[in-house]
Every structure is written in structure tokens, then in C-alpha cells.
Design an enzyme around this catalytic site. Structure first.
Site, short mmCIF file in Angstrom:
data_model
loop_
_atom_site.label_atom_id
_atom_site.label_comp_id
_atom_site.label_asym_id
_atom_site.label_seq_id
_atom_site.Cartn_x
_atom_site.Cartn_y
_atom_site.Cartn_z
N HIS A 40 0.84 -1.20 0.00
CA HIS A 40 0.00 0.00 0.00
C HIS A 40 0.87 1.25 0.00
O HIS A 40 1.75 1.38 0.85
CB HIS A 40 -0.89 0.05 1.25
CG HIS A 40 -1.96 -1.00 1.28
ND1 HIS A 40 -2.91 -1.06 2.26
CD2 HIS A 40 -2.23 -2.02 0.43
CE1 HIS A 40 -3.73 -2.09 2.03
NE2 HIS A 40 -3.32 -2.68 0.92
N TYR A 78 -8.71 4.54 8.63
CA TYR A 78 -8.78 4.81 10.07
C TYR A 78 -9.86 5.86 10.26
O TYR A 78 -9.76 6.95 9.69
CB TYR A 78 -7.45 5.39 10.58
CG TYR A 78 -6.31 4.39 10.67
CD1 TYR A 78 -5.56 4.06 9.56
CD2 TYR A 78 -5.95 3.84 11.90
CE1 TYR A 78 -4.48 3.17 9.65
CE2 TYR A 78 -4.88 2.95 12.01
CZ TYR A 78 -4.16 2.63 10.88
OH TYR A 78 -3.10 1.75 10.98
N PRO A 88 -2.26 -0.70 19.20
CA PRO A 88 -2.15 -1.13 17.80
C PRO A 88 -2.41 -0.03 16.76
O PRO A 88 -2.17 -0.25 15.57
CB PRO A 88 -3.21 -2.23 17.68
CG PRO A 88 -4.18 -1.95 18.78
CD PRO A 88 -3.40 -1.33 19.88
N TYR A 147 4.62 6.40 10.12
CA TYR A 147 3.81 5.21 9.82
C TYR A 147 4.60 4.21 8.98
O TYR A 147 4.54 3.00 9.23
CB TYR A 147 2.53 5.64 9.10
CG TYR A 147 1.46 4.57 9.03
CD1 TYR A 147 0.71 4.23 10.15
CD2 TYR A 147 1.19 3.91 7.83
CE1 TYR A 147 -0.27 3.25 10.09
CE2 TYR A 147 0.21 2.93 7.76
CZ TYR A 147 -0.51 2.61 8.89
OH TYR A 147 -1.49 1.63 8.83
N LYS A 166 2.79 -0.64 15.02
CA LYS A 166 4.24 -0.68 15.23
C LYS A 166 4.76 -1.93 15.94
O LYS A 166 5.97 -2.18 15.92
CB LYS A 166 4.67 0.55 16.05
CG LYS A 166 4.56 1.85 15.33
CD LYS A 166 5.70 2.03 14.34
CE LYS A 166 5.37 3.03 13.27
NZ LYS A 166 5.52 2.57 11.91
#
Ligand code: APR
Ligand code: PHB
Length: 410
Positions: free
Chosen positions: A90, A219, A311, A403, A315
Site C-alpha cells: 500500500h 482509520y 495497535p 507510519y 508498530k
């Protein structure tokens, strides 16, 4: 080798199997297995001891976001084949709020970095295959594991395998036995400092037989709470809902789960997750936890044994990989030249990365979740933060850098 050893504190007449290795690894999660593979490739002996069964370790459903550095490490150690074929790369991620999805183009913002979706259990499966092909020892269903003499003298690990008492003498012990393991608690309390935050919510997670309706993760901040859209394959969607930390999963029928997911995820353009048969459900609590230092004498902690992240930042697995890469390079120096500088620096350097991940995971969590006691002011503030984020290239770059994760360093 075995001997009858009352002197060892065992009952008179008990036989103890004695053996020796260079690195004794407790735990066959991603950290222990990857460490074993890194050491194998450097010609360093290890024994991996795991208290659960092989099936349990492989089937355990966990997270599934791999940073580029984790993907590269898997390839470098010779276990990247299936990941290259089946992993879903992604380049971006969506943040949803106020009825709209906003894409953050991570690759464009970071000079090409992205993430790969590949279940942690698949990582574990690939690493177990590699370990078994190497012929080096990996024992499952080991009982009563305990670690000794790591602050002075020669470290040993005692355990029972198939009912036989065993004692493994090591140069170094790697505590890769996760948050509930025995290595961290074996360190004297006055030699560790614990930093901790529990969150007043958990995640209810499901796997569903449904084609992912978005190519990338979503998200979502919603007045009813956080929700996350993820996936495992072109046929399987992974979804999460913010819930109470002790949520009773029995109270969640499939219909209730889907209607709550739709309420929190659907956007005004008509997007929502595809539905399908739910074949796995679970609730996990959320915490931030760090034990300092990540070393006591000749015992080194790595992965969840030393730190837990909520979560939301994805990571946990990547931090575990970063730790064991650093530890393997340090052990290579130690065995090649007797140089302990990297072993001495291990804890401080691993903690620096850990705290960066803690900061990011806490920030993502607090931006996207609704806590009891939050009032309309807090929700407006969270919305404002998200509005700012998706409108600012600088802010999006910051998220994308954290990220996708930095390269692993030794
Ligand atoms: N003896 C031997 N093995 C043990 C013991 C023990 N007393 N206690 C626990 N273990 C094993 C567990 O059964 C597990 O297989 O240690 C392993 C630890 O693995 P993980 O919990 O997966 O931890 P780690 O390898 O550090 O990986 C971190 O796992 O929890 C996720 O989100 C987290 O992705 C992150 C990753
Ligand atoms: C997952 O796919 O399991 C997943 C994805 C992103 C997260 C956490 C878990 O932040």
C-alpha cells in the site's frame, strides 16, 4: 549429555539433560524466530524454546502491517518469497471523519515508502519453515521455562521437554517471550524501571470472508468511537471497532458488529465495508508499556517482552524486528572480535526507537479514539486536528514518515 544431579537443586535421582548453545532464545514469536534466523545466517548457534504448540503459534491472529524495513529484512534473511507474492503493498492510507475519506499518499510524501499487509501469523509460519530447514533446534510445548545466573556467571535456562528436565547453558539469553513471558519478571525489580499507560478502551477485531472494498486502510474517527478497515488478502477483510477493554464478545452478534461498523465507517460517497461471513472474532486491550533498560547482565529483552504499543500505529511487529536486527548485529560483533560496544549500546539505541514508536502510537490513538469522560469539546478538538492534518503537507509528511517507519539501524 545427562547426569543425576541432586546438587542442582533437583530431586535426588532426577535426570537432567544438559546442553550448551551460544544464544538461548525464549519465545518463538516474530522476535525469537527472526533472531534465530539472523544468527543462523551469521553462523551463531541458538536454541529456541517456545511453551505453546506449533499450531497455536501459527494460528494466533495478530496484526498485519509490515514497514518497508521489515519487508526488506524478511527478504534479506531468505524468507521473502511468499511475502513478495502474497503481501499487499500500500502506498497510501485513508483517514475518515465527518463523512469523508481523506487519502494520505505516503509514498509520494516520503520518497517512495509504503507498507505491506501480510498477517503476522504468516510471518511466523515463514520463519518456522526457515528454522526447520536450517536444522537448528526449535522446541515447542516446552514447560516450566526459567532463566538463571544472567547477572553473574554463566546464564542458564531450565525447562522440561517431553517431561524431561533440561538445563541449557548459554553465553547470552534473548528474552523474546512477549508481554506475558518469564524473562522480564526474572530481572530484579530494582534493576528495571517500568513506564506504562493503560487505555480505557479495547479493540473488537474480526476477520470476514469479504473482498476488501477499499485498496487501502481506513482509520475512522466517529462520534460512536474509532473504527478501522483493514484486510488480509483479496478475499478477506479485517475490521476493528473501539470497545470497552473488558467487552463481552458474547454480546456482539454478527448483525450488531456489521451495523456498528457501517455506522462508524460508511462515508457520504456511499463507501462502506463489504459484508461476509465472520470467521474470527476477538477483543484486545490496549496499553503502552516500556521496561528500561532492555538488558540485565547477559539477558537481553526484545519485542513485546520489553515494550507494548497500542495497535493504532501498527508498530508492534516492526519494533520487534528492529530490536532483533540490532541484537543480531551486536552479537555478530561480539563473536567475531569480542567487541561488546554494540551489545552495550543495544538497550539505549533500541529504547530510542521504541520511544519514537510510543509517541506515534499514543498520538494516533488519542487522535482517533473517544474516551469516557470526553465531552463535545474533545470531539471538536479531534476533528480540528484531523482537518489540520489532511490539509497540511508538513503534517501529512510527519504521519507518513512515522507510519512507514525508518530504516533499521544497528
Ligand atoms: N516460555 C517459552 N515461550 C514463551 C513463554 C515461556 N514462559 N511465555 C511466552 N512465550 C512465547 C509465546 O507463546 C509467544 O509465542 O513467546 C512468544 C512471544 O511472541 P509474541 O508475543 O508474538 O512477541 P514478539 O515475538 O515480541 O512479537 C511482537 O507480537 O504481540 C504481537 O503486536 C505484537 O506484533 C507484535 C509482536
Ligand atoms: C491489521 O490489519 O490487523 C491492523 C492494521 C492497522 C493497524 C492495526 C492492525 O493499525
Amino acid at each position: 549429555m545427562s547426569w543425576s544431579a541432586a546438587a542442582h537443586g533437583a530431586k535426588a535421582g532426577t535426570t537432567i539433560m544438559l546442553s550448551r548453545t551460544q544464544v538461548g532464545i525464549v519465545g518463538a514469536g516474530p522476535a525469537g524466530l527472526m533472531l534465530g534466523q539472523l544468527l543462523h545466517l551469521r553462523g551463531i548457534d541458538s536454541v529456541i524454546l517456545e511453551n505453546r504448540s506449533q499450531e497455536y503459534v501459527i494460528e494466533r491472529v495478530r496484526a498485519g502491517v509490515l514497514e518497508q524495513a521489515t519487508v526488506d529484512l524478511m527478504r534479506e534473511v531468505g524468507v521473502g518469497g511468499r511475502l513478495a507474492r502474497e503481501g499487499l503493498r500500500h502506498d497510501g492510507v485513508y483517514l475518515a471523519f465527518g463523512g469523508a475519506r481523506h487519502r494520505i499518499d505516503m509514498a509520494e510524501l516520503t520518497g517512495g515508502r509504503g507498507i505491506t499487509i501480510y498477517g503476522q501469523n504468516e510471518v511466523v509460519r515463514d520463519l518456522i519453515d526457515a528454522r526447520q530447514a536450517s536444522g537448528r533446534p526449535l522446541h515447542f510445548e516446552v514447560e516450566d521455562v526459567s532463566v538463571h545466573d544472567f547477572t553473574s556467571g554463566t546464564p542458564t535456562i531450565r525447562y522440561r521437554l517431553n517431561g524431561v528436565a533440561c538445563e541449557l547453558t548459554c553465553d547470552v539469553i534473548a528474552g523474546c517471550d512477549g508481554f506475558h513471558g518469564i524473562t522480564r519478571p526474572a530481572i530484579p525489580a530494582d534493576r528495571l524501571r517500568i513506564f506504562e499507560r493503560a487505555y480505557p478502551f479495547g479493540w473488537l477485531g474480526i476477520l470476514a470472508e469479504a473482498a476488501p472494498s477499499s485498496d487501502e486502510l481506513v482509520y475512522s474517527l466517529h462520534e460512536r468511537g474509532f473504527a478501522l478497515f483493514s484486510m488480509r488478502s483479496p478475499q478477506v477483510t479485517r475490521l476493528y471497532l473501539q470497545c470497552a477493554p473488558d467487552e463481552d464478545i458474547g454480546a456482539w452478534s454478527d448483525d450488531r458488529i456489521w451495523s456498528e461498523l457501517d455506522a462508524r465507517l460508511a462515508t457520504n460517497d456511499g463507501w462502506r465495508p463489504n459484508h461476509g461471513r465472520i470467521f474470527q472474532k476477538g477483543v484486545t486491550g490496549m496499553r503502552s508499556f516500556v521496561a528500561e533498560p532492555m538488558r540485565c547482565g547477559r539477558l537481553f529483552l526484545a519485542g513485546d517482552a520489553a515494550h507494548i504499543v497500542p495497535p493504532t500505529g501498527a508498530k508492534g511487529l516492526n519494533l520487534a524486528m528492529a530490536d532483533v536486527y540490532r541484537l543480531a548485529v551486536a552479537l555478530e560483533d561480539f563473536y567475531r572480535s569480542g567487541n561488546e560496544a554494540r551489545l552495550d549500546a543495544y538497550s539505549e539505541r533500541a529504547l530510542a526507537r521504541t520511544w519514537r514508536a510510543q509517541r506515534f502510537s499514543w498520538w494516533m490513538t488519542s487522535m482517533l479514539h473517544r474516551a469516557d469522560g470526553d465531552n463535545p469539546f474533545d470531539f471538536r478538538r479531534q476533528r480540528a486536528e484531523l482537518e489540520y492534518l489532511v490539509g497540511s503537507r508538513a503534517a501529512m509528511t510527519s504521519l507518513a514518515e512515522s507510519y512507514t517507519g525508518a530504516a533499521f539501524d544497528a
